[in-house]
Design an enzyme around this catalytic site. Structure first.
Site, PDB file in Angstrom:
ATOM      1  N   ASP A  32      71.563  86.865  53.840  1.00  0.00           N
ATOM      2  CA  ASP A  32      69.931  87.133  54.078  1.00  0.00           C
ATOM      3  C   ASP A  32      70.316  85.377  53.902  1.00  0.00           C
ATOM      4  OD1 ASP A  32      67.373  86.602  52.569  1.00  0.00           O
ATOM      5  OD2 ASP A  32      67.515  88.388  51.866  1.00  0.00           O
ATOM      6  N   ILE A  33      69.180  85.118  54.628  1.00  0.00           N
ATOM      7  CA  ILE A  33      68.793  83.033  53.779  1.00  0.00           C
ATOM      8  C   ILE A  33      68.142  82.857  52.977  1.00  0.00           C
ATOM      9  CG2 ILE A  33      68.768  82.907  56.895  1.00  0.00           C
ATOM     10  CD1 ILE A  33      66.154  82.436  56.080  1.00  0.00           C
ATOM     11  N   ASN A  84      63.737  98.864  49.314  1.00  0.00           N
ATOM     12  CA  ASN A  84      63.068  98.900  48.604  1.00  0.00           C
ATOM     13  C   ASN A  84      61.274  99.635  49.930  1.00  0.00           C
ATOM     14  OD1 ASN A  84      63.807  97.604  46.333  1.00  0.00           O
ATOM     15  ND2 ASN A  84      63.552  95.555  47.649  1.00  0.00           N
ATOM     16  N   HIS A  90      58.105  96.161  45.953  1.00  0.00           N
ATOM     17  CA  HIS A  90      59.000  95.080  46.166  1.00  0.00           C
ATOM     18  C   HIS A  90      59.552  94.882  47.747  1.00  0.00           C
ATOM     19  CE1 HIS A  90      58.917  94.141  41.859  1.00  0.00           C
ATOM     20  NE2 HIS A  90      59.091  94.823  41.906  1.00  0.00           N
ATOM     21  N   GLN A  91      58.856  95.709  48.830  1.00  0.00           N
ATOM     22  CA  GLN A  91      59.073  95.444  50.044  1.00  0.00           C
ATOM     23  C   GLN A  91      58.257  94.337  50.625  1.00  0.00           C
ATOM     24  OE1 GLN A  91      59.058  98.981  52.328  1.00  0.00           O
ATOM     25  NE2 GLN A  91      59.797  97.772  54.311  1.00  0.00           N
ATOM     26  N   HIS A  97      65.413  97.351  54.686  1.00  0.00           N
ATOM     27  CA  HIS A  97      66.568  97.379  55.447  1.00  0.00           C
ATOM     28  C   HIS A  97      67.635  97.596  54.583  1.00  0.00           C
ATOM     29  CE1 HIS A  97      63.041  94.744  54.196  1.00  0.00           C
ATOM     30  NE2 HIS A  97      63.683  94.531  53.107  1.00  0.00           N
ATOM     31  N   PHE A  98      68.175  97.182  53.969  1.00  0.00           N
ATOM     32  CA  PHE A  98      69.203  97.681  52.548  1.00  0.00           C
ATOM     33  C   PHE A  98      69.781  96.288  52.630  1.00  0.00           C
ATOM     34  CE2 PHE A  98      68.462 101.360  54.789  1.00  0.00           C
ATOM     35  CZ  PHE A  98      69.425 102.544  53.363  1.00  0.00           C
ATOM     36  N   HIS A  99      69.897  96.069  51.256  1.00  0.00           N
ATOM     37  CA  HIS A  99      70.365  94.826  50.639  1.00  0.00           C
ATOM     38  C   HIS A  99      71.707  94.798  50.084  1.00  0.00           C
ATOM     39  CE1 HIS A  99      66.876  92.095  50.439  1.00  0.00           C
ATOM     40  NE2 HIS A  99      66.566  92.973  50.031  1.00  0.00           N
TER      41      HIS A  99
END
Length: 135
Positions: A32-33, A84, A90-91, A97-99
């Site tokens: 993640d940037i 999300n 909060h998407q 995508h999965f964090h």
């Protein structure tokens, strides 16, 4: 949003550079940037869909093993796996995508509130029957 306009689809295609950590025919993972902590990474299916219910199971089957591998590789002892669906949930990017977010201490990583509701057994029983009947 079409896949052509999707930032994550562009990352998968290589049109936008990323710090790729893993790739196979179904899944792509990268740093993640705008990380919440050191090692914060994203795991995305290569199938474009906004919400979890839009993604075929054969893509989802490979996501958690990759997230698990990232957690191990990052050395995180404590971490969150977060996914999300929708703006009020909060998407921000409309591609599933999965964090994988390491939680090294109280201030770094994911911070959440957990507004638990009081237990109501009658409501839970009715909800149980409603959902179970649709499974």
């Amino acid at each position: 949003m079409s896949s052509a306009a999707c930032i994550f689809c562009k990352i998968i295609k290589g049109d936008i550079p990323s710090f790729k950590l893993f790739e196979n025919d179904k899944v792509f993972a990268f740093l993640d940037i705008q990380p919440l902590s050191r090692g914060h990474a994203l795991v995305i299916p290569k199938f474009h869909g906004a919400k979890l219910t839009d993604i075929p199971d054969e893509y989802l089957n490979e996501v958690l093993p990759v997230a698990k591998q990232l957690a191990k590789a990052s050395g995180a002892e404590d971490y969150n796996i977060l996914q999300n669906n929708g703006r009020i949930a909060h998407q921000v990017v409309d591609h599933v995508h999965f964090h994988m977010i390491p939680k090294p201490n109280e201030t770094e990583g994911l911070g959440i509130a957990w507004p638990a509701q009081p237990t109501d057994m009658d409501k839970l029983k009715a909800l149980h029957e409603e959902i179970k009947s649709k499974m």
